[in-house]
Design a protein around this motif. Structure first.
Motif, PDB file in Angstrom:
ATOM      1  N   ASN A  64      -4.022  11.719   5.205  1.00 51.97           N
ATOM      2  CA  ASN A  64      -2.580  11.467   5.073  1.00 51.97           C
ATOM      3  C   ASN A  64      -2.244  10.568   3.880  1.00 51.97           C
ATOM      4  O   ASN A  64      -1.111  10.097   3.760  1.00 51.97           O
ATOM      5  CB  ASN A  64      -2.038  10.833   6.360  1.00 51.97           C
ATOM      6  N   PHE A  65      -3.228  10.338   3.022  1.00 51.11           N
ATOM      7  CA  PHE A  65      -3.026   9.514   1.818  1.00 51.11           C
ATOM      8  C   PHE A  65      -3.538  10.320   0.619  1.00 51.11           C
ATOM      9  O   PHE A  65      -4.620  10.071   0.096  1.00 51.11           O
ATOM     10  CB  PHE A  65      -3.794   8.207   1.978  1.00 51.11           C
ATOM     11  N   PRO A  66      -2.732  11.308   0.182  1.00 48.62           N
ATOM     12  CA  PRO A  66      -3.215  12.292  -0.800  1.00 48.62           C
ATOM     13  C   PRO A  66      -3.213  11.778  -2.242  1.00 48.62           C
ATOM     14  O   PRO A  66      -2.527  12.309  -3.122  1.00 48.62           O
ATOM     15  CB  PRO A  66      -2.244  13.460  -0.614  1.00 48.62           C
ATOM     16  N   VAL A  67      -3.998  10.762  -2.497  1.00 49.85           N
ATOM     17  CA  VAL A  67      -4.147  10.246  -3.856  1.00 49.85           C
ATOM     18  C   VAL A  67      -5.018  11.220  -4.648  1.00 49.85           C
ATOM     19  O   VAL A  67      -6.102  11.612  -4.196  1.00 49.85           O
ATOM     20  CB  VAL A  67      -4.792   8.853  -3.833  1.00 49.85           C
ATOM     21  N   THR A  68      -4.579  11.602  -5.813  1.00 46.32           N
ATOM     22  CA  THR A  68      -5.330  12.553  -6.636  1.00 46.32           C
ATOM     23  C   THR A  68      -6.035  11.843  -7.789  1.00 46.32           C
ATOM     24  O   THR A  68      -5.695  10.709  -8.147  1.00 46.32           O
ATOM     25  CB  THR A  68      -4.397  13.630  -7.224  1.00 46.32           C
ATOM     26  N   HIS A 100      -2.340   0.223   7.432  1.00 44.07           N
ATOM     27  CA  HIS A 100      -1.570  -0.482   8.461  1.00 44.07           C
ATOM     28  C   HIS A 100      -0.954   0.481   9.470  1.00 44.07           C
ATOM     29  O   HIS A 100       0.206   0.318   9.876  1.00 44.07           O
ATOM     30  CB  HIS A 100      -0.516  -1.362   7.786  1.00 44.07           C
ATOM     31  N   LYS A 101      -1.754   1.452   9.901  1.00 45.03           N
ATOM     32  CA  LYS A 101      -1.253   2.474  10.817  1.00 45.03           C
ATOM     33  C   LYS A 101      -0.831   1.911  12.157  1.00 45.03           C
ATOM     34  O   LYS A 101       0.006   2.513  12.846  1.00 45.03           O
ATOM     35  CB  LYS A 101      -2.296   3.573  11.000  1.00 45.03           C
ATOM     36  N   LYS A 102      -1.379   0.762  12.568  1.00 44.52           N
ATOM     37  CA  LYS A 102      -0.968   0.235  13.874  1.00 44.52           C
ATOM     38  C   LYS A 102       0.471  -0.263  13.859  1.00 44.52           C
ATOM     39  O   LYS A 102       1.045  -0.534  14.920  1.00 44.52           O
ATOM     40  CB  LYS A 102      -1.924  -0.850  14.361  1.00 44.52           C
ATOM     41  N   MET A 103       1.077  -0.381  12.683  1.00 40.57           N
ATOM     42  CA  MET A 103       2.497  -0.739  12.589  1.00 40.57           C
ATOM     43  C   MET A 103       3.410   0.462  12.846  1.00 40.57           C
ATOM     44  O   MET A 103       4.609   0.293  13.087  1.00 40.57           O
ATOM     45  CB  MET A 103       2.812  -1.282  11.187  1.00 40.57           C
ATOM     46  N   ASP A 104       2.845   1.668  12.796  1.00 33.63           N
ATOM     47  CA  ASP A 104       3.650   2.880  12.829  1.00 33.63           C
ATOM     48  C   ASP A 104       4.415   3.002  14.147  1.00 33.63           C
ATOM     49  O   ASP A 104       3.835   2.940  15.225  1.00 33.63           O
ATOM     50  CB  ASP A 104       2.755   4.108  12.640  1.00 33.63           C
ATOM     51  N   GLY A 105       5.725   3.157  14.036  1.00 31.22           N
ATOM     52  CA  GLY A 105       6.544   3.393  15.221  1.00 31.22           C
ATOM     53  C   GLY A 105       7.002   2.147  15.948  1.00 31.22           C
ATOM     54  O   GLY A 105       7.722   2.262  16.955  1.00 31.22           O
ATOM     55  N   ALA A 163       4.508   1.149   7.714  1.00 29.46           N
ATOM     56  CA  ALA A 163       3.097   1.279   8.111  1.00 29.46           C
ATOM     57  C   ALA A 163       2.329   1.859   6.927  1.00 29.46           C
ATOM     58  O   ALA A 163       1.869   2.997   6.944  1.00 29.46           O
ATOM     59  CB  ALA A 163       2.976   2.174   9.340  1.00 29.46           C
ATOM     60  N   GLY A 164       2.196   1.059   5.887  1.00 27.52           N
ATOM     61  CA  GLY A 164       1.735   1.561   4.606  1.00 27.52           C
ATOM     62  C   GLY A 164       0.230   1.595   4.435  1.00 27.52           C
ATOM     63  O   GLY A 164      -0.545   1.115   5.267  1.00 27.52           O
ATOM     64  N   GLN A 224       2.928   9.215   6.893  1.00 31.67           N
ATOM     65  CA  GLN A 224       2.976  10.645   6.602  1.00 31.67           C
ATOM     66  C   GLN A 224       3.550  10.906   5.215  1.00 31.67           C
ATOM     67  O   GLN A 224       4.679  10.509   4.915  1.00 31.67           O
ATOM     68  CB  GLN A 224       3.802  11.383   7.668  1.00 31.67           C
ATOM     69  N   PRO A 225       2.787  11.578   4.354  1.00 28.08           N
ATOM     70  CA  PRO A 225       3.280  11.836   2.996  1.00 28.08           C
ATOM     71  C   PRO A 225       4.451  12.818   3.004  1.00 28.08           C
ATOM     72  O   PRO A 225       4.512  13.734   3.827  1.00 28.08           O
ATOM     73  CB  PRO A 225       2.059  12.445   2.297  1.00 28.08           C
ATOM     74  N   SER A 226       5.386  12.596   2.101  1.00 31.64           N
ATOM     75  CA  SER A 226       6.534  13.497   1.961  1.00 31.64           C
ATOM     76  C   SER A 226       7.215  13.197   0.640  1.00 31.64           C
ATOM     77  O   SER A 226       6.852  12.243  -0.057  1.00 31.64           O
ATOM     78  CB  SER A 226       7.532  13.313   3.119  1.00 31.64           C
ATOM     79  N   GLU A 227       8.235  13.977   0.296  1.00 32.56           N
ATOM     80  CA  GLU A 227       8.968  13.733  -0.943  1.00 32.56           C
ATOM     81  C   GLU A 227       9.685  12.392  -0.905  1.00 32.56           C
ATOM     82  O   GLU A 227       9.892  11.763  -1.949  1.00 32.56           O
ATOM     83  CB  GLU A 227       9.982  14.864  -1.187  1.00 32.56           C
ATOM     84  N   GLN A 228      10.067  11.971   0.312  1.00 35.52           N
ATOM     85  CA  GLN A 228      10.744  10.676   0.460  1.00 35.52           C
ATOM     86  C   GLN A 228       9.745   9.532   0.655  1.00 35.52           C
ATOM     87  O   GLN A 228      10.150   8.386   0.881  1.00 35.52           O
ATOM     88  CB  GLN A 228      11.708  10.713   1.657  1.00 35.52           C
TER      89      GLN A 228
END
Length: 467
Positions: free
Chosen positions: A57-61, A89-94, A109-110, A132-136
């Motif tokens: 979920n971290f699509p660094v190229t 920092h996924k445990k911050m998510d939600g 949750a960066g 979650q990666p997205s355009e925003q």
């Protein structure tokens, strides 16, 4: 003479820290190498690990980060070399944030990717502010505009700071220490040798925790607020393992054995060894065999209560439910003493140093994180940071928590002389001598550092959680 020289070094370092370090932070907070340095030697050295594989979920190229890597290298090559690190920092998510002026705040949750460059500097090279990666939810890079990159780093530092205060500071030192303390008061008699060993390390802990719950852990202290911080601690406790509280195992699990300029690790492991040697001597004196451990009902009830009320009976935590061997007792008591002395000092004593300049690390950010690039300005950053009144309150709190008070009892002190036998009295003297030697070595090293690391100097560590 060496002892006097060591005290002189200590006074010099104290002057450097209180007079210069906050000013240094204010001058260098924007710099990427100083930002990376704080993941190792700042207030929260517990949220970084070596990255062996990028999360899906971290699509660094390669194209994104190639300009920030050694010339001719690639991201995959640097991962294989062990030079890529991750703070996730996924445990911050939600977790719902609190309201501010009638509107909800924002918590990210960066994820932050860091690179150990050939100059042995840890540099942030990519930041994604949501899971979650997205355009925003773009991936921010050092090549973005100065204010876009600053904002991205500030939002990561915001969650690092909330994890620091709620999880690493409050939960894993103050509140776990409370469990150890209450269990000791309930289960050990005052003549028990482990009560005599432990009780000086529990001085003032219940008092400071009672006051802290009321006055510090309030509804308006961060972007999460009381309910959000409670949920964060609940999530963190469910993931807490016994091994993560034992510094040597934690360092290995996070793959940080060899990263350079990691003074929290270097000083912490030396302190762990010194504490472990002292505890081993005392425990083996009173428990000559494993059978002595197994038949000590007070000891067994103490650890059982800790497992039940501290780790909530979670077998997955790996916390012992009972003790079977002398070695198990030595390890656990080493962890307890390390937690209430060294670990608390590491996450508490530098709060004014690093938090007094609010842009370097704020528990509260008032504006939402950026969703597109090229739209921010310095005005955006000023609007995102706390207002003047909030900044003053945070700064004052950092000063109070970092100050050394006149009744401070330094690490290794046993002023009540509870032990009557000559052997443990001699063990205490040897423990104090080892701590003094380490203090001199740290003070000497710090004179050579641009940014001294003194939080694990035994001369600056309190014997218990008393602030």
């Amino acid at each position: 003479m060496l002892f006097l020289l060591g005290k002189t070094y200590t006074y010099i370092i104290l002057y450097i820290i209180f007079a210069i370090l906050p000013e240094y932070v204010s001058e260098h907070w924007k710099e990427d190498d100083f930002y990376g340095f704080q993941f190792l030697n700042g207030l929260n050295p517990k949220v970084i690990k070596r990255c062996s594989e990028l999360p899906p979920n971290f699509p660094v190229t390669e194209e994104m980060v190639k300009p920030f890597l050694e010339e001719g290298s690639s991201l995959q090559e640097e991962v294989k070399k062990g030079n890529i690190f991750l703070s996730d920092h996924k445990k911050m998510d939600g977790i719902p944030p609190r309201a501010y002026n009638g509107k909800p705040l924002h918590v990210t949750a960066g994820l932050c990717l860091l690179y150990l460059n050939p100059e042995n500097k840890l540099m942030p090279i990519a930041i994604q502010l949501h899971q979650q990666p997205s355009e925003q939810n773009p991936i921010f890079l050092p090549s973005d505009s100065e204010t876009d990159w600053l904002l991205a780093k500030m939002f990561i530092k915001n969650v690092v700071s909330m994890d620091h205060q709620a999880v690493q500071h409050l939960m894993k030192t103050h509140f776990l220490a409370e469990v150890y303390t209450v269990a000791a008061l309930r289960k050990f008699s005052v003549i028990h040798p482990l009560y005599k060993l432990l009780i000086p390390h529990f001085k003032s802990t219940l008092y400071i925790n009672t006051g802290g719950r009321k006055n510090l852990f309030g509804p308006d202290g961060s972007s999460l607020g009381y309910d959000g911080l409670t949920e964060l601690m609940r999530r963190a406790l469910s993931e807490t393992t016994y091994s993560s509280l034992c510094l040597p195992e934690d360092i290995t699990a996070r793959g940080l054995e060899s990263i350079p300029n990691f003074y929290y690790r270097d000083d912490g492991l030396k302190l762990w060894d010194i504490i472990n040697s002292f505890v081993k001597a005392v425990v083996e004196y009173y428990y000559p065999s494993d059978s002595e451990v197994r038949k000590d009902n007070e000891l067994q009830e103490w650890i059982s209560e800790i497992f039940t009320h501290g780790f909530l009976g979670n077998k997955a935590s790996g916390s012992p439910e009972s003790f079977h061997t002398v070695e198990e007792v030595i390890k656990f008591i080493t962890m307890v003493i390390f937690t209430v002395t060294a670990q608390h000092a590491a996450v508490n004593n530098g709060q004014f140093d690093y938090y007094s300049w609010m842009p370097n690390g704020s528990l509260l950010l008032r504006k939402p994180p950026p969703t597109t690039k090229g739209q921010s300005s310095m005005e955006t950053i000023l609007e995102t940071l706390p207002n003047v009144g909030e900044t003053v309150n945070f700064g004052a709190l950092g000063w109070i928590l970092s100050e050394t008070y006149s009744d401070m009892v330094p690490m290794g002190s046993y002023p009540d002389e509870r032990f009557q036998e000559p052997a443990p009295k001699q063990m205490i003297k040897e423990f104090q001598a080892e701590l003094s030697n380490l203090s001199e070595a740290i003070a000497t090293r710090n004179l050579q550092l641009e940014i001294p690391y003194s939080y694990l100097d035994p001369a600056h560590i309190e014997n218990s959680i008393a602030i």
